[in-house]
Design a protein around this motif. Structure first.
Motif, PDB file in Angstrom:
ATOM      1  N   PRO A   8       0.793  -1.233   0.000  1.00  0.00           N
ATOM      2  CA  PRO A   8       0.000   0.000   0.000  1.00  0.00           C
ATOM      3  C   PRO A   8       0.824   1.281   0.000  1.00  0.00           C
ATOM      4  CG  PRO A   8      -0.769  -1.529   1.691  1.00  0.00           C
ATOM      5  CD  PRO A   8       0.527  -2.059   1.187  1.00  0.00           C
ATOM      6  N   PHE A   9       2.118   1.187   0.343  1.00  0.00           N
ATOM      7  CA  PHE A   9       3.004   2.341   0.347  1.00  0.00           C
ATOM      8  C   PHE A   9       4.297   1.960  -0.368  1.00  0.00           C
ATOM      9  CE2 PHE A   9       0.172   2.895   3.889  1.00  0.00           C
ATOM     10  CZ  PHE A   9      -0.067   4.258   3.974  1.00  0.00           C
ATOM     11  N   VAL A  10       4.756   2.816  -1.255  1.00  0.00           N
ATOM     12  CA  VAL A  10       6.024   2.596  -1.945  1.00  0.00           C
ATOM     13  C   VAL A  10       6.807   3.911  -1.927  1.00  0.00           C
ATOM     14  CG1 VAL A  10       5.109   0.778  -3.444  1.00  0.00           C
ATOM     15  CG2 VAL A  10       5.072   3.159  -4.223  1.00  0.00           C
ATOM     16  N   ASP A  11       8.127   3.830  -2.116  1.00  0.00           N
ATOM     17  CA  ASP A  11       8.940   5.039  -2.087  1.00  0.00           C
ATOM     18  C   ASP A  11       9.366   5.458  -3.489  1.00  0.00           C
ATOM     19  OD1 ASP A  11      10.988   3.265  -2.741  1.00  0.00           O
ATOM     20  OD2 ASP A  11      11.828   3.233  -0.713  1.00  0.00           O
ATOM     21  N   VAL A  12      10.057   6.579  -3.558  1.00  0.00           N
ATOM     22  CA  VAL A  12      10.486   7.125  -4.847  1.00  0.00           C
ATOM     23  C   VAL A  12      11.396   6.151  -5.575  1.00  0.00           C
ATOM     24  CG1 VAL A  12      11.916   8.912  -5.900  1.00  0.00           C
ATOM     25  CG2 VAL A  12      10.176   9.560  -4.247  1.00  0.00           C
ATOM     26  N   GLU A  13      12.286   5.494  -4.845  1.00  0.00           N
ATOM     27  CA  GLU A  13      13.206   4.555  -5.479  1.00  0.00           C
ATOM     28  C   GLU A  13      12.453   3.407  -6.135  1.00  0.00           C
ATOM     29  OE1 GLU A  13      16.539   3.341  -7.087  1.00  0.00           O
ATOM     30  OE2 GLU A  13      16.364   5.184  -5.897  1.00  0.00           O
ATOM     31  N   TRP A  14      11.414   2.918  -5.469  1.00  0.00           N
ATOM     32  CA  TRP A  14      10.589   1.846  -6.051  1.00  0.00           C
ATOM     33  C   TRP A  14       9.946   2.342  -7.351  1.00  0.00           C
ATOM     34  CZ3 TRP A  14       5.720   0.882  -7.747  1.00  0.00           C
ATOM     35  CH2 TRP A  14       5.331  -0.452  -7.895  1.00  0.00           C
ATOM     36  N   CYS A  15       9.478   3.574  -7.337  1.00  0.00           N
ATOM     37  CA  CYS A  15       8.861   4.135  -8.555  1.00  0.00           C
ATOM     38  C   CYS A  15       9.864   4.225  -9.690  1.00  0.00           C
ATOM     39  CB  CYS A  15       8.272   5.510  -8.250  1.00  0.00           C
ATOM     40  SG  CYS A  15       6.819   5.472  -7.179  1.00  0.00           S
ATOM     41  N   LYS A  16      11.086   4.619  -9.365  1.00  0.00           N
ATOM     42  CA  LYS A  16      12.117   4.706 -10.402  1.00  0.00           C
ATOM     43  C   LYS A  16      12.396   3.333 -11.007  1.00  0.00           C
ATOM     44  CE  LYS A  16      14.551   8.738  -8.523  1.00  0.00           C
ATOM     45  NZ  LYS A  16      15.792   9.221  -7.863  1.00  0.00           N
ATOM     46  N   GLN A  17      12.455   2.328 -10.155  1.00  0.00           N
ATOM     47  CA  GLN A  17      12.742   0.972 -10.629  1.00  0.00           C
ATOM     48  C   GLN A  17      11.595   0.404 -11.460  1.00  0.00           C
ATOM     49  OE1 GLN A  17      13.619  -1.213  -7.050  1.00  0.00           O
ATOM     50  NE2 GLN A  17      15.535  -0.105  -6.663  1.00  0.00           N
ATOM     51  N   ASP A  95       0.146  13.394  -2.694  1.00  0.00           N
ATOM     52  CA  ASP A  95      -0.413  14.718  -2.412  1.00  0.00           C
ATOM     53  C   ASP A  95       0.691  15.528  -1.733  1.00  0.00           C
ATOM     54  OD1 ASP A  95      -0.355  13.890   0.315  1.00  0.00           O
ATOM     55  OD2 ASP A  95      -2.360  13.046   0.141  1.00  0.00           O
ATOM     56  N   ASP A  96       0.325  16.599  -1.068  1.00  0.00           N
ATOM     57  CA  ASP A  96       1.309  17.363  -0.302  1.00  0.00           C
ATOM     58  C   ASP A  96       0.990  17.291   1.192  1.00  0.00           C
ATOM     59  OD1 ASP A  96      -0.967  18.906  -0.292  1.00  0.00           O
ATOM     60  OD2 ASP A  96      -0.068  20.655  -1.269  1.00  0.00           O
ATOM     61  N   ALA A  97       0.330  16.186   1.586  1.00  0.00           N
ATOM     62  CA  ALA A  97      -0.074  16.010   2.983  1.00  0.00           C
ATOM     63  C   ALA A  97       0.326  14.629   3.499  1.00  0.00           C
ATOM     64  CB  ALA A  97      -1.581  16.205   3.117  1.00  0.00           C
ATOM     65  N   GLY A  98       1.427  14.103   2.985  1.00  0.00           N
ATOM     66  CA  GLY A  98       1.914  12.814   3.466  1.00  0.00           C
ATOM     67  C   GLY A  98       1.097  11.620   3.018  1.00  0.00           C
ATOM     68  N   GLY A  99       0.164  11.847   2.086  1.00  0.00           N
ATOM     69  CA  GLY A  99      -0.628  10.736   1.553  1.00  0.00           C
ATOM     70  C   GLY A  99      -2.001  10.578   2.148  1.00  0.00           C
ATOM     71  N   GLY A 121       5.768   9.788   1.678  1.00  0.00           N
ATOM     72  CA  GLY A 121       6.366  11.111   1.790  1.00  0.00           C
ATOM     73  C   GLY A 121       5.783  12.136   0.844  1.00  0.00           C
ATOM     74  N   GLY A 122       4.973  11.686  -0.111  1.00  0.00           N
ATOM     75  CA  GLY A 122       4.303  12.593  -1.031  1.00  0.00           C
ATOM     76  C   GLY A 122       5.248  13.413  -1.883  1.00  0.00           C
ATOM     77  N   MET A 123       4.813  14.601  -2.280  1.00  0.00           N
ATOM     78  CA  MET A 123       5.611  15.456  -3.155  1.00  0.00           C
ATOM     79  C   MET A 123       6.980  15.759  -2.574  1.00  0.00           C
ATOM     80  SD  MET A 123       3.265  18.322  -4.958  1.00  0.00           S
ATOM     81  CE  MET A 123       4.689  18.892  -5.873  1.00  0.00           C
ATOM     82  N   ALA A 124       7.033  15.909  -1.255  1.00  0.00           N
ATOM     83  CA  ALA A 124       8.294  16.295  -0.621  1.00  0.00           C
ATOM     84  C   ALA A 124       9.381  15.244  -0.794  1.00  0.00           C
ATOM     85  CB  ALA A 124       8.057  16.563   0.866  1.00  0.00           C
ATOM     86  N   ALA A 202       8.079  13.139  11.347  1.00  0.00           N
ATOM     87  CA  ALA A 202       8.187  14.586  11.179  1.00  0.00           C
ATOM     88  C   ALA A 202       8.440  14.989   9.733  1.00  0.00           C
ATOM     89  CB  ALA A 202       9.302  15.124  12.071  1.00  0.00           C
ATOM     90  N   SER A 203       8.993  14.080   8.925  1.00  0.00           N
ATOM     91  CA  SER A 203       9.258  14.387   7.520  1.00  0.00           C
ATOM     92  C   SER A 203       8.066  14.093   6.617  1.00  0.00           C
ATOM     93  CB  SER A 203      10.475  13.592   7.033  1.00  0.00           C
ATOM     94  OG  SER A 203      10.159  12.210   6.918  1.00  0.00           O
ATOM     95  N   GLY A 204       6.998  13.556   7.192  1.00  0.00           N
ATOM     96  CA  GLY A 204       5.814  13.226   6.403  1.00  0.00           C
ATOM     97  C   GLY A 204       5.833  11.828   5.827  1.00  0.00           C
ATOM     98  N   LYS A 205       6.806  11.012   6.237  1.00  0.00           N
ATOM     99  CA  LYS A 205       6.860   9.633   5.761  1.00  0.00           C
ATOM    100  C   LYS A 205       6.199   8.692   6.763  1.00  0.00           C
ATOM    101  CE  LYS A 205      10.787   9.835   2.638  1.00  0.00           C
ATOM    102  NZ  LYS A 205      12.038   9.175   2.206  1.00  0.00           N
ATOM    103  N   LEU A 206       5.720   7.582   6.253  1.00  0.00           N
ATOM    104  CA  LEU A 206       5.039   6.609   7.092  1.00  0.00           C
ATOM    105  C   LEU A 206       6.011   6.028   8.112  1.00  0.00           C
ATOM    106  CD1 LEU A 206       2.183   5.176   7.163  1.00  0.00           C
ATOM    107  CD2 LEU A 206       3.314   3.266   6.004  1.00  0.00           C
TER     108      LEU A 206
END
Length: 275
Positions: A8-17, A95-99, A121-124, A202-206
């Motif tokens: 249900p949650f993936v990071d930017v690196e996963w998206c790149k791959q 989104d810009d609200a941590g998802g 982490g959303g857009m950030a 605090a960074s907006g990540k899960l």
């Protein structure tokens, strides 16, 4: 051929791959009515399509059904096709609200058997330059499917002792200290408060799975089997459901009407203060 399950949650690196398999969806939306489309037009992650929550992820609201009832399956499918999403795509929403807003689209897709995840982490979390151009995608091939009754709860089920009702709103609204939106302050009697924004660091990540398990255990949740999640209108409640699933606790149910429906039902009792 069985489709690969996506967390249900993936990071930017996963998206790149997996960039050739992923459709990025920008689902910015604001409770104060500020237009998410303007935010998207001002700059979005390259390649992302804009999914309008009010237009495609919600039917017209009413006191009887709440502010953001689920749209008709046909309307949802039409919206997905229009933005270029097809049945076999993997949709990663942000989104810009941590998802906590993007969770609505992700829950709707996953509930109807589609691979989808929140961008942690959303857009950030994206560090490259944003773009203002709209991606050119062909019309999608997206099948309308009925909303699965096993994933939804009705208002009368909130008072059943067999269910564990979880409120995703911030603590001040849950406790009835203030409610600038709905007619009555407070919460469903017996509900537990798990503010969805506290699922994030605090960074907006899960938070880690271990920390999520601790958060849910503190609310008396050891399994999602009998959990009914609600919020103001069925948007951010989806984040708690996805976090439960990510933590390995299973899939709960969504009460889409949320407090915007329950609060208008004046014959139903309301509780104030902490859980």
């Amino acid at each position: 051929m069985k489709r690969e399950a996506v967390e249900p949650f993936v990071d930017v690196e996963w998206c790149k791959q997996n960039r050739r398999r992923v459709v990025l969806a920008d689902v910015r939306w604001y409770l104060d009515g500020s237009p998410g489309r303007e935010a998207y037009d001002g700059g979005h992650i390259p390649g992302a399509v804009f999914v309008d929550l009010d237009r495609w992820l919600s039917a017209e609201g009413s006191p009887l059904e709440g502010r953001n009832p689920l749209p008709a399956p046909h309307d949802f499918a039409l919206g997905m096709r229009e933005v270029g999403i097809s049945d076999d795509d993997i949709v990663v929403a942000y989104d810009d609200a941590g998802g906590v807003i993007a969770a609505r689209l992700v829950w709707m897709l996953r509930a109807t058997g589609h691979n989808s995840a929140i961008l942690d982490g959303g857009m950030a979390s994206y560090k490259g330059p944003l773009e203002t151009e709209h991606p050119s995608r062909p019309t999608g091939h997206f099948t309308a499917k009925p909303w699965p009754s096993a994933r939804l709860a009705e208002i009368h089920e909130l008072s059943t002792e067999a269910n564990l009702v979880v409120d995703a709103r911030n603590r001040d609204r849950f406790e009835g200290k203030q409610d600038p939106i709905d007619p009555r302050p407070g919460h469903v009697p017996g509900a537990r408060n798990v503010p969805c924004r506290e699922n994030l660091d605090a960074s907006g990540k899960l938070h880690s799975k271990a920390e999520l398990l601790r958060i849910f255990a503190a609310a008396g949740i050891a399994s999602a089997e009998n959990v009914i999640s609600y919020c103001g209108s069925g948007v951010t409640a989806c984040h708690n459901l996805l976090a439960l699933e990510f933590a390995g606790l299973g899939r709960g149910r969504l009460f889409t009407g949320g407090w915007s429906q329950y609060g208008h039902a004046l014959e139903l009792p309301v509780e104030l203060g902490p859980a």
